[in-house]
Motif scaffolding. Structure first.
Motif, short mmCIF file in Angstrom:
data_model
loop_
_atom_site.label_atom_id
_atom_site.label_comp_id
_atom_site.label_asym_id
_atom_site.label_seq_id
_atom_site.Cartn_x
_atom_site.Cartn_y
_atom_site.Cartn_z
N THR A 193 7.83 -71.80 89.84
CA THR A 193 9.21 -71.43 89.58
C THR A 193 8.98 -69.89 89.49
O THR A 193 9.90 -69.21 90.26
CB THR A 193 9.87 -71.93 88.42
N VAL A 194 8.31 -69.32 88.57
CA VAL A 194 8.07 -67.98 88.51
C VAL A 194 7.58 -67.03 89.77
O VAL A 194 8.08 -66.15 90.12
CB VAL A 194 7.16 -67.37 87.46
N VAL A 205 4.45 -77.36 83.08
CA VAL A 205 3.82 -75.92 82.82
C VAL A 205 3.47 -75.39 84.57
O VAL A 205 4.02 -74.20 84.71
CB VAL A 205 2.51 -75.63 82.00
N ARG A 230 6.73 -74.75 86.06
CA ARG A 230 7.13 -73.31 85.44
C ARG A 230 6.43 -72.18 86.26
O ARG A 230 7.10 -71.14 86.53
CB ARG A 230 7.06 -73.28 84.13
N LEU A 283 14.53 -74.46 86.77
CA LEU A 283 13.36 -75.00 86.44
C LEU A 283 12.25 -74.31 85.74
O LEU A 283 11.22 -74.74 85.47
CB LEU A 283 12.43 -75.30 87.96
N LEU A 284 12.85 -73.18 85.18
CA LEU A 284 12.13 -72.52 84.06
C LEU A 284 11.95 -73.42 82.83
O LEU A 284 11.42 -73.05 82.08
CB LEU A 284 12.61 -71.16 83.82
N ASP A 285 13.06 -74.38 82.73
CA ASP A 285 12.94 -75.46 81.46
C ASP A 285 12.22 -76.62 81.89
O ASP A 285 12.44 -77.64 81.04
CB ASP A 285 14.26 -75.51 81.05
N HIS A 286 11.59 -76.64 83.03
CA HIS A 286 10.94 -78.02 83.30
C HIS A 286 9.86 -78.36 82.28
O HIS A 286 9.30 -77.32 81.78
CB HIS A 286 10.14 -77.80 84.82
N VAL A 332 2.63 -69.40 81.23
CA VAL A 332 3.67 -68.97 82.06
C VAL A 332 4.08 -67.44 81.58
O VAL A 332 4.57 -66.71 82.54
CB VAL A 332 4.75 -69.85 81.73
N GLN A 364 8.54 -69.26 76.72
CA GLN A 364 7.68 -70.02 77.49
C GLN A 364 6.03 -70.23 76.89
O GLN A 364 5.73 -69.45 76.20
CB GLN A 364 7.39 -69.16 78.54
#
Length: 355
Positions: free
Chosen positions: A253-254, A247, A250, A241-244, A280, A276
């Protein structure tokens, strides 16, 4: 003759307007008096109901003498509606035996039918109120009817229906996430999360599907669910999901990766960091501060000295302070080549004792 007729006509118009004004004043006075009576009656009934609830909780219904006045008054539809509201409100304030006694009162006075009738009304706030009351009193047989409101156009109604499903069925009640198109507010997400006490072992496929949802709020809620229950087995799915495109997703996700952290988390965050958005990147630096992984030290020093964004520099300085790099920061602040901005950022990090 013409002048006399005009004056007479104007007098009649004036008289008509005066009569209309007087009529309106009388109507307003009557309405105000009626509202006042309703308010006084509601206040008196509230005192009677609160006393009844308090006595039942403290002494129990069987230990109290029969209250014929209360029984007679409880036949009034307005009184019953107020009684129902008070019971639903009281249920939230108590737990255990007291909560059970409140539900006993609900059943004793047959208020279930009163609450169910509200589900057939057209006014949104009445339907929502009925769902709240049936949920508070845990009327499980109302679930099939309540489930029909999951797609109701009113936000107030469908949110109460969502909460009811999860309150009754826990994780299984989240099935509406499969098709929901409306946004789940942060407040609603919190309500739903509080109502879920455990996650079944075979729930992995459902959770993965929600993480692929086109509804951004569904993805964010699912990430919060993973954080709450520490579902480490879905770590690799979270990483994706870091490529979602969002923002906000993301950032969540972090935050989730911090909760599910393993030995490769910081290294991976450093790897994807350059690609990013700034928001992010700042979240990643916050994670490094909380993680206190020494592996990130050189990376943070680079961000502090070479990144052009002031916010990034602040977060990098705070993270280095958390990693006990105060001596290094002090040295940088004393260098003649250090910019005034960099010196102020370092001083801020050290003075605030962010570490």
């Amino acid at each position: 003759m013409f002048l006399t007729t005009s004056v007479h006509f104007l007098f009649l118009v004036f008289l008509g307007m005066l009569s209309l004004v007087l009529l309106l004043i009388i109507v307003v006075l009557i309405y105000s008096f009626y509202q006042y009576r309703e308010s006084v009656q509601s206040f008196r009934w509230s005192e009677v109901i609160n006393k009844k609830i308090s006595e039942v909780i403290v002494y129990g219904e069987e230990e109290m003498p029969a209250d014929t006045t209360f029984s007679v008054t409880s036949g009034s539809p307005s009184f019953r509606n107020l009684f129902l509201q008070k019971l639903a409100e009281s249920e939230k304030k108590f737990s255990g035996a007291a909560q059970n006694k409140i539900k006993d009162l609900f059943r004793e006075y047959g208020l279930q039918e009163e609450a169910l009738k509200k589900l057939n009304q057209k006014k949104e706030h009445i339907i929502a109120g009925g769902i709240q009351e049936l949920t508070a009193m845990h009327v499980e047989e109302a679930l099939p009817k309540i489930s029909t409101f999951l797609t109701h156009p009113s936000t107030q109604v469908y949110q109460e229906a969502q909460y009811a499903m999860v309150n009754f069925k826990g994780f299984e009640g989240l099935h509406f996430l499969n098709s929901i198109s409306s946004i789940i507010s942060e407040w609603q997400q919190l309500r739903l999360l509080i109502s879920i006490n455990n996650i079944p072992e075979n729930s992995g496929d459902d959770i993965k599907n929600w993480m692929k949802s086109s509804n951004e709020s569904v993805v964010i809620f699912t990430l919060k669910l993973l954080r709450k229950f520490q579902i480490l087995s879905l770590y690799s799915t979270v990483i994706d999901l870091l490529d979602h495109s969002s923002v906000d997703v993301r950032i969540q996700t972090v935050q989730t990766l911090l909760s599910l952290e393993n030995s490769s988390t910081i290294a991976h965050l450093m790897e994807i960091y350059p690609d990013q958005p700034v928001e992010v990147q700042k979240e990643i630096l916050k994670v490094m501060k909380k993680s206190k992984d020494q592996y990130s030290t050189d990376f943070l020093k680079d961000q502090l000295l070479n990144n052009q964004d002031s916010g990034i520099k602040v977060h990098a300085a705070e993270a280095l302070c958390a990693l006990e790099q105060q001596e290094y920061l002090a040295e940088i602040a004393q260098k003649e080549t250090s910019s005034e901005e960099l010196i102020q950022i370092i001083k801020y990090a050290l003075q605030e004792k962010v570490c």
